[in-house]
Each structure stands twice: as C-alpha cells, then as structure tokens.
Design a protein around this motif. Structure first.
Motif, PDB file in Angstrom:
ATOM      1  N   GLY A  40      13.000  77.344  88.238  1.00 23.35           N
ATOM      2  CA  GLY A  40      11.308  78.476  88.479  1.00 23.35           C
ATOM      3  C   GLY A  40      10.788  78.259  86.935  1.00 23.35           C
ATOM      4  O   GLY A  40      12.036  78.388  86.143  1.00 23.35           O
ATOM      5  N   GLY A  41      10.189  78.035  86.994  1.00 19.16           N
ATOM      6  CA  GLY A  41       9.021  78.159  85.546  1.00 19.16           C
ATOM      7  C   GLY A  41       8.366  79.701  85.513  1.00 19.16           C
ATOM      8  O   GLY A  41       7.636  80.651  84.427  1.00 19.16           O
ATOM      9  N   VAL A  61      16.845  74.976  83.151  1.00 20.32           N
ATOM     10  CA  VAL A  61      15.396  75.040  83.424  1.00 20.32           C
ATOM     11  C   VAL A  61      14.768  73.986  84.567  1.00 20.32           C
ATOM     12  O   VAL A  61      14.412  73.587  83.418  1.00 20.32           O
ATOM     13  N   PHE A  62      14.749  73.605  85.289  1.00 26.38           N
ATOM     14  CA  PHE A  62      14.088  73.167  86.734  1.00 26.38           C
ATOM     15  C   PHE A  62      12.977  73.318  86.686  1.00 26.38           C
ATOM     16  O   PHE A  62      12.585  74.651  87.340  1.00 26.38           O
ATOM     17  N   ALA A  63      11.699  73.140  86.481  1.00 25.75           N
ATOM     18  CA  ALA A  63      10.475  73.456  86.787  1.00 25.75           C
ATOM     19  C   ALA A  63       9.683  72.551  85.697  1.00 25.75           C
ATOM     20  O   ALA A  63       9.666  72.235  84.823  1.00 25.75           O
ATOM     21  N   GLU A  64       8.898  72.079  86.672  1.00 30.00           N
ATOM     22  CA  GLU A  64       7.056  71.423  85.878  1.00 30.00           C
ATOM     23  C   GLU A  64       7.223  71.506  85.039  1.00 30.00           C
ATOM     24  O   GLU A  64       6.301  70.620  83.270  1.00 30.00           O
ATOM     25  N   GLU A  65       6.172  72.709  85.296  1.00 31.50           N
ATOM     26  CA  GLU A  65       5.592  74.187  84.277  1.00 31.50           C
ATOM     27  C   GLU A  65       6.621  75.183  84.271  1.00 31.50           C
ATOM     28  O   GLU A  65       6.407  75.793  85.281  1.00 31.50           O
ATOM     29  N   THR A  69       5.297  82.858  79.387  1.00 35.14           N
ATOM     30  CA  THR A  69       6.580  84.095  79.409  1.00 35.14           C
ATOM     31  C   THR A  69       7.883  83.350  79.577  1.00 35.14           C
ATOM     32  O   THR A  69       8.340  83.240  77.870  1.00 35.14           O
ATOM     33  N   PHE A  70       7.778  82.529  79.899  1.00 34.18           N
ATOM     34  CA  PHE A  70       9.189  81.806  79.834  1.00 34.18           C
ATOM     35  C   PHE A  70       8.864  80.333  78.588  1.00 34.18           C
ATOM     36  O   PHE A  70      10.048  79.673  78.158  1.00 34.18           O
ATOM     37  N   ALA A  71       7.764  79.492  78.376  1.00 34.15           N
ATOM     38  CA  ALA A  71       7.544  78.790  77.383  1.00 34.15           C
ATOM     39  C   ALA A  71       7.629  79.387  76.487  1.00 34.15           C
ATOM     40  O   ALA A  71       8.272  78.964  74.910  1.00 34.15           O
ATOM     41  N   LYS A  72       7.493  80.192  76.221  1.00 34.22           N
ATOM     42  CA  LYS A  72       7.731  80.761  74.881  1.00 34.22           C
ATOM     43  C   LYS A  72       8.875  81.887  74.426  1.00 34.22           C
ATOM     44  O   LYS A  72       9.089  81.126  73.118  1.00 34.22           O
ATOM     45  N   LEU A  86      17.416  74.270  78.191  1.00 34.18           N
ATOM     46  CA  LEU A  86      17.089  72.992  78.361  1.00 34.18           C
ATOM     47  C   LEU A  86      16.129  72.266  79.284  1.00 34.18           C
ATOM     48  O   LEU A  86      16.502  73.124  80.270  1.00 34.18           O
ATOM     49  N   HIS A  87      14.541  72.434  78.779  1.00 34.61           N
ATOM     50  CA  HIS A  87      14.257  72.267  80.245  1.00 34.61           C
ATOM     51  C   HIS A  87      13.103  70.901  80.566  1.00 34.61           C
ATOM     52  O   HIS A  87      13.474  70.112  79.936  1.00 34.61           O
ATOM     53  N   GLU A  88      14.050  70.925  82.052  1.00 32.90           N
ATOM     54  CA  GLU A  88      14.362  70.168  83.238  1.00 32.90           C
ATOM     55  C   GLU A  88      13.522  69.364  83.555  1.00 32.90           C
ATOM     56  O   GLU A  88      12.642  70.905  84.496  1.00 32.90           O
ATOM     57  N   ARG A  89      11.697  68.450  83.284  1.00 31.59           N
ATOM     58  CA  ARG A  89      10.566  69.059  83.547  1.00 31.59           C
ATOM     59  C   ARG A  89      10.552  68.310  85.046  1.00 31.59           C
ATOM     60  O   ARG A  89       9.799  67.242  85.326  1.00 31.59           O
ATOM     61  N   GLN A  90      11.392  69.181  85.773  1.00 29.36           N
ATOM     62  CA  GLN A  90      11.548  68.174  87.664  1.00 29.36           C
ATOM     63  C   GLN A  90      11.689  68.823  88.013  1.00 29.36           C
ATOM     64  O   GLN A  90      12.222  69.852  87.934  1.00 29.36           O
ATOM     65  N   SER A  91      11.897  68.717  89.032  1.00 28.27           N
ATOM     66  CA  SER A  91      12.676  68.954  90.664  1.00 28.27           C
ATOM     67  C   SER A  91      13.873  69.070  90.737  1.00 28.27           C
ATOM     68  O   SER A  91      14.698  67.748  90.200  1.00 28.27           O
TER      69      SER A  91
END
Length: 499
Positions: A40-41, A61-65, A69-72, A86-91
C-alpha cells in the motif's frame, strides 16, 4: 443519626500472582539488515514503513502508486545508515513473503486483507493489517523515542487516544539527554560485566549511574568519570553491608506513592511488607525481589516486632537492600522508631521514605481541610489503642475536647465508645461532627457521617474488618454537604433518616 455509605466499587481480591494478565506481550523486534514488506502507498503505510526503515530494515514497498507523503519519503531516504526503501511498482504475490521479518499492509477491502494475512502466515511471517485487528499478529504501540531507550504504549486497540495521552505524559518524564546516557551504558556494559560481580556490586554501580542519568545531561568527561567509578568499585573491599529503607506505602492507592518510594521498591532485594499494603503497590516492586508478608495488622495475629527487626538485620548483613514497606507513613504509628534504633545498634545504614498518612488521604477524599482557619487552629493524630488494646492511659482528653482542634483517631474502631465517653465527659458537645472512614483510598472504602453522640452506632455499621479512621471536629461539618453532591441517592436516605 449517621448514615453508612458504601462506595460502589468492589475490592480486588489479593492474589499471589507476580505478573498480572497481559493483553499482549510487549516485544522489541530486531530489524537491522532484515527485510520488511509493506503493501500500500497510503500515509498510514508510509508511517509504518518509516518506522521499519529507521530500525535498519530494507523495506519492500508494493504499490503501483504512492501517495504524496510516501513518495517524498522514498525519494528522501532515511537517516539510518542501513535502512532503505525499495519501491516495487506492482501488487504483492505469495512468493514475496519468503525470508521476511514482518509484513505490513494498508488494505481497504476485507477480502484482500484476509488474503494478505493468509499468505504471510503461510510463510511464517508475523503480519499487521492497519486498522483491521482480525488480520493482525502484532500491533504498533504509541512510541516514545529516546533511542536506544524506546518506550511503547498499547491499549490493545481499545483506546488509541488514551495511548497517545499516556505517551505525552511519559515524554515529560524522560529528559532528551536520557538517550546519551543510554548510549554510554551500551559502551561500558561489557567492561562493567567483566569487572564487577553479579548482584549487589554491579547493581550498586548501575543505580548510581541511573541517579546521574535522571539528574543531569552527560558532560564531555562523563565516560571518564564512569570508568573511574568502575575502577573504585572493582577494587577489593570488605564484604558489602546492605541497607534498610523504611518506605511509606500510603493508605492503599498505588498512585499515592512518591517517586522516591517507587525507586526504592525497584532497587530492593528483599521487601518485608505489612498486611495492609495493597497488591497494586507491590506490583510496582522489582520482580526479582524476595517478598515477605510480616503481618502487623491491628487486632489480628501478626509477626512479632522482634522477629521483623531480626529479619532486617540478617538480610542487611548479608549485603541485601531491604525495604521495610509500611502502610501510610512509616513515622506515624508505624513503630519506625524501634526499627531504626535496632538497625543503628547493628550498624546497618537506614533511611526513610515518607508516605501519605491515612489522615491526609481521608481529608483529600472528603475534600476537607483539617486545619480550616474558620474551624480549627491545630490537628492531632491520636492512637486509638495501647499495647494492651485499651485506650492509652496518658491521653490529654481535655485538650482533645477543644472545639478549635481537629482530632483523627487511628486504630480506634474497638475503642470508639470509650472515646465518645471521654470527650463528652470533658465537655465536648454531643453534636460535634464525626466522620468514620474504613479502607481509605481503596476500592472497598466506606464512610459514615454523623456526630459524636452516635459514633458507636457508626462503628457498628462500618465494622472492624478494615482499618478505621475516626475524624472528630467542626471541620467535618461540610462533609455531609459534599457527600450530598457526590452521592445523591445516599443523601436522600440521610435526609429521610434525619426527618
């Protein structure tokens, strides 16, 4: 005519349990160098992810978006040298749980939350789904961060706002410099363990350390001072002689304990406690301390004073820190003088931590000033019985009958009729206000309000099962009005009785 008042709470049964039941086991988890999955993002997920990364975890971090706050947060990184995102852009998938330390999800739909929890548990990974306790193996507390000192408060999810309020209270008690002292403790711990024997020598060093930690911020020479203190402590010495501290436990409510009393209980090797000391007070003592009930309750079989004195001397000569825990204040009707004299004869160091005496607690509970200047210019605490169980022979009854004096009789339940007779004989008016309180400040506290003429009837209603205080004087004239406001039903009964 007086009216008996029984407060609504029932007394807590006295048990031998050393630890009260726990809703959850508080555990501090090592995450440095380990992997944590966050699904979740959202802002809630970002906060949990930041905590894990601050502990040194690699957070997947598993979240497509990601939310703003999380992005910063991901873009800025974290201050911990080993923590990272580590941002994993997927479920997430079931295979992503292999080798994890923890799994955390902020998942809106119940079916997705259930699937997430099932996958984590199948992989043997503790799981937390934010705001969905049915899918949680653990919970996050409200945190006070003075790392390496970390305090977490939990209400088992029942009242998060309460946990936050408790956290704010604790924040005010822990100076920011405590983190520096804790870091110093980490740096010298191995040296202390190598040079000082377990038990009294090692604990004495750390107790002196703690006294400094809560007094001052560490200066530049703090570590050098500690090393010098350690050198002195490790030199050959005579076998240690313990000490005895007489501690006032107050009338029963553990919140009446002073900070100094709590510190003494936390440092004790042996606690010799009276029968009147409540379980709530004992719960604050050091878990490893040997606890010994030594009786001392009026009108009942109890341990002889000579035996108590000998136990204190024996334990102290064996190097133990002994707490003699007394109900109320040790210096008021507690035979402290005899105990101090005995310890001084045996060359045992002794000090005293005063406690709230029962009369002060009674006045606070009633909202009555014992020396209200419109009613009384003095207050007297008088014992209600002698060693033989009768009224003391040397009491100045004429002085006690002075209308400008407030008198509190301790342990006067059995002699109440004689007290009435003596005061009336010296000219005190029969309508003088009287309050009788048993088990003051405890859950089973009871009160009777009346006048001197009917005090014997009051004692019949109150009974002798619990410690009793009898307050006599015009200052108690307001007690009836105060209780009328606090206990309207009882007040109606009182008014009916008087009518």
């Amino acid at each position: 005519m007086g009216v008996l008042q029984k407060l609504p709470n029932e007394p807590t049964p006295r048990t031998a349990a050393r630890v009260e039941p726990l809703a959850k086991l508080p555990v501090f988890w090592t995450l440095e160098g380990r992997r944590v999955l966050v699904a979740g993002g959202t802002d809630g997920a970002a906060w949990k992810a930041e905590l894990a990364a601050a502990c040194g975890a690699t957070v997947h971090v598993f979240a497509e978006e990601l939310g703003e706050t999380f992005a910063k947060l991901v873009a800025a990184g974290v201050s911990h040298p080993k923590g990272q995102f580590l941002h994993e852009r997927q479920s997430w998938e079931s295979c992503d749980f292999d080798g994890l330390a923890l799994a955390i999800g902020d998942l809106e739909e119940d079916d997705e939350a259930e699937a997430f929890a099932r996958a984590a548990r199948a992989a043997g990974v503790p799981v937390n789904v934010i705001d969905k306790p049915a899918y949680c193996d653990f919970q996050f507390g409200s945190i006070i961060n003075r790392s390496p000192v970390v305090v977490a408060v939990s209400t088992d999810g029942a009242a998060p706002i309460l946990a936050q309020a408790i956290r704010r209270r604790i924040e005010t008690l822990l100076p920011p410099s405590i983190r520096l002292w804790a870091s110093l403790a980490q740096s010298i711990r191995d040296t202390v363990n190598a040079r000082l024997q377990p038990g009294a020598p090692r604990r004495a060093f750390w107790e002196a350390f703690v006294d400094r930690a809560f007094r001052d911020a560490p200066g530049a020479d703090a570590e050098a001072d500690l090393q010098e203190q350690l050198s002195r402590s490790s030199r050959p010495q005579e076998p240690p002689v313990g000490r005895v501290t007489l501690v006032g436990a107050g009338p029963g409510d553990a919140e009446y304990l002073t900070l100094k009393a709590v510190r003494a209980l936390q440092a004790a090797d042996v606690i010799l406690f009276d029968d009147l000391v409540s379980d709530e007070v004992l719960e604050l003592a050091r878990r490893e301390a040997k606890r010994m009930l030594v009786g001392k309750r009026g009108g009942r079989t109890s341990c002889r004073q000579e035996d108590i004195n000998q136990m204190m001397v024996t334990f102290a000569k064996a190097g133990k820190r002994v707490v003699r825990l007394k109900s109320g204040d040790p210096m008021i009707f507690g035979r402290a003088g005899e105990e101090i004299a005995c310890l001084e004869r045996a060359a045992i160091p002794v000090d005293v931590v005063p406690g709230i005496t029962a009369a002060s607690a009674m006045a606070a509970r009633l909202g009555i000033s014992l020396t209200h200047r419109d009613h009384a210019q003095s207050v007297r605490f008088v014992t209600g019985h002698s060693r033989s169980g009768n009224l003391p022979a040397d009491v100045d009854w004429k002085a006690l009958s002075d209308a400008r004096t407030t008198t509190i009789f301790y342990m006067g339940g059995r002699t109440a009729p004689e007290i009435r007779q003596r005061l009336l004989a010296e000219g005190m008016t029969a309508r003088t206000p009287v309050v009788i309180v048993s088990a003051v400040s405890r859950a089973n506290e009871r009160r009777w309000i009346g006048n001197l003429d009917t005090v014997a009837n009051g004692m019949e209603e109150i009974g002798l099962d619990e410690p009793v205080l009898i307050g006599i004087g015009s200052v108690f004239g307001d007690a009836q009005e105060r209780d009328r406001n606090a206990l309207p039903e009882q007040s109606r009964k009182r008014n009916s009785a008087r009518a």
